[in-house]
Design an enzyme around this catalytic site. Sequence first.
Site, short mmCIF file in Angstrom:
data_model
loop_
_atom_site.label_atom_id
_atom_site.label_comp_id
_atom_site.label_asym_id
_atom_site.label_seq_id
_atom_site.Cartn_x
_atom_site.Cartn_y
_atom_site.Cartn_z
CG HIS A 209 0.00 0.23 2.52
ND1 HIS A 209 0.69 -0.59 3.12
CD2 HIS A 209 -0.17 1.24 3.18
CE1 HIS A 209 1.14 0.01 4.44
NE2 HIS A 209 0.61 1.03 4.33
C1 UD1 Z 1 -1.77 5.53 6.28
C2 UD1 Z 1 -0.44 6.02 6.77
C3 UD1 Z 1 0.30 4.61 6.65
C4 UD1 Z 1 0.09 3.58 7.24
C5 UD1 Z 1 -1.45 3.29 6.73
C6 UD1 Z 1 -1.86 2.08 7.18
C7 UD1 Z 1 -0.07 8.44 6.50
C8 UD1 Z 1 1.22 9.19 5.94
N1 UD1 Z 1 0.15 7.16 6.17
O1 UD1 Z 1 -1.82 5.36 4.98
O2 UD1 Z 1 1.92 5.24 7.45
O3 UD1 Z 1 0.78 2.53 6.98
O4 UD1 Z 1 -2.20 4.52 6.95
O5 UD1 Z 1 -3.11 1.78 6.43
O6 UD1 Z 1 -0.39 8.72 7.78
N2 UD1 Z 1 -8.81 5.35 2.18
C9 UD1 Z 1 -10.15 4.81 2.00
N3 UD1 Z 1 -10.65 4.65 3.20
C10 UD1 Z 1 -10.11 4.81 4.48
C11 UD1 Z 1 -8.86 5.78 4.54
C12 UD1 Z 1 -8.26 5.80 3.13
O7 UD1 Z 1 -10.65 4.52 1.00
O8 UD1 Z 1 -10.83 4.71 5.75
C13 UD1 Z 1 -8.12 5.81 0.62
C14 UD1 Z 1 -8.36 7.01 0.29
O9 UD1 Z 1 -8.67 7.26 -1.04
C15 UD1 Z 1 -7.09 7.87 0.59
C16 UD1 Z 1 -6.10 6.79 0.67
O10 UD1 Z 1 -6.71 5.65 1.06
O11 UD1 Z 1 -7.01 8.95 -0.21
C17 UD1 Z 1 -4.90 6.81 1.22
O12 UD1 Z 1 -5.33 6.99 2.92
P1 UD1 Z 1 -4.27 8.00 3.73
O13 UD1 Z 1 -5.06 7.65 5.16
O14 UD1 Z 1 -4.01 9.13 3.20
O15 UD1 Z 1 -3.01 7.14 3.95
P2 UD1 Z 1 -2.85 5.50 3.98
O16 UD1 Z 1 -2.24 5.05 2.66
O17 UD1 Z 1 -3.88 4.86 4.50
#
Ligand code: UD1
Length: 362
Positions: A209
Amino acid sequence: MHITLIAGTRPNFVKIAPIIHEILRRKRLGVDVEYSLIHTGQHYDTRLTDLFFEELNIPEPTVNLGIGSGSQALQTGSMMTGIEAYLLQHPTDLVLVVGDVNSTLAATLSAKKLNIPVAHVEAGIRSHDSSMPEEINRKIVDSICDFYFTTSETATKNLQLEGKKSDSIFFVGNVMIDTLLQNLPHIKDNKTLSRLNLSSKNYFILTIHRPSNVDNKDKLVTVLQNISEQLKDYTIVFPIHPRTESILKETNFKASNIQVIQPLGYLDFISLVNSSKGIITDSGGITEEASIMNIPCITLRSNTERPETCEFGTNVLVGNDVNLLNKSIQKILENNWKQAQPIDKWDGKAAERIVEVLRKMF
Ligand code: UD1
């Protein structure tokens, strides 16, 4: 004493669970300690949040700020605004943050600017790779917080080299392993293997991811194709993160032996890991869990902030090197993988040590 814990993502919930349980245990024994839990809402899908609260028996958060997704700056800034407003209305003795996600950074900045002491759990780990947002978060959080709870002597040394006073650093062990050891006895009757039609040691797990691994479609597809070919006689179970899912949807990628499934709950996931032949991942937390469960683990990164998983655990870094990845896969197939050694203080008692330090301090 009042502690405000702040969390927002799936791995954060795994880390706060044992700390909250320990606070509640002491409270039942008559210790004067209260806590509040701010959920930033960084993760909001049921499978990334609610499921973890339910399975890990974490009481409902005091407040959920519902910040959600966004660019790095937008997400961090929105969380800071929400956390600041909450802290202004709800005074506390200490803010406690865990890990290295954007919620951790936002909470630390907001609290420190209000002159509230901050304790960081999992402090001092460093990948020395500033292209990862997490590394930036770790460095900033540790540069301004007050108390450091570390998972290893290496993390403690990193903090000392950065000039932190020794009496502010506490090597307490690993709260993620507290949660793992507490829950391993509960997976005996778990039905995930039969639900997914798998038999023990006949499948691999893949999780991927990180933006550096998934944001480039071609790179992602090449890695998946290679893994599929190398493991043609095995099923590869792939619980897919929403970020990866949305990128993979834009491609035509399909492989008959890669079983893409929705993100799993905690118990289902550790149960799957525990019976797998091996794991291929870019997560940091999973390398720790695999090391304790003695399951071979290949990390699709060229560095790690958790060197003990390579030195004593079952983790090997392969970065972007396909040859190294393939050689490592072959080693697992030949049952020629290193065995896990014990890791100092990864013994299920980290939360107990943390709360004891805080009790003495306040
Ligand atoms: C975040 C953390 C990462 C951790 C990961 C665990 C940061 C910088 N990164 O990454 O260190 O390993 O969480 O999972 O804080 N999204 C959904 N549903 C959700 C959450 C996110 O669909 O409930 C999608 C959205 O499109 C979003 C993308 O995932 O834009 C990324 O989510 P984000 O919270 O920005 O970072 P993670 O990749 O989850």
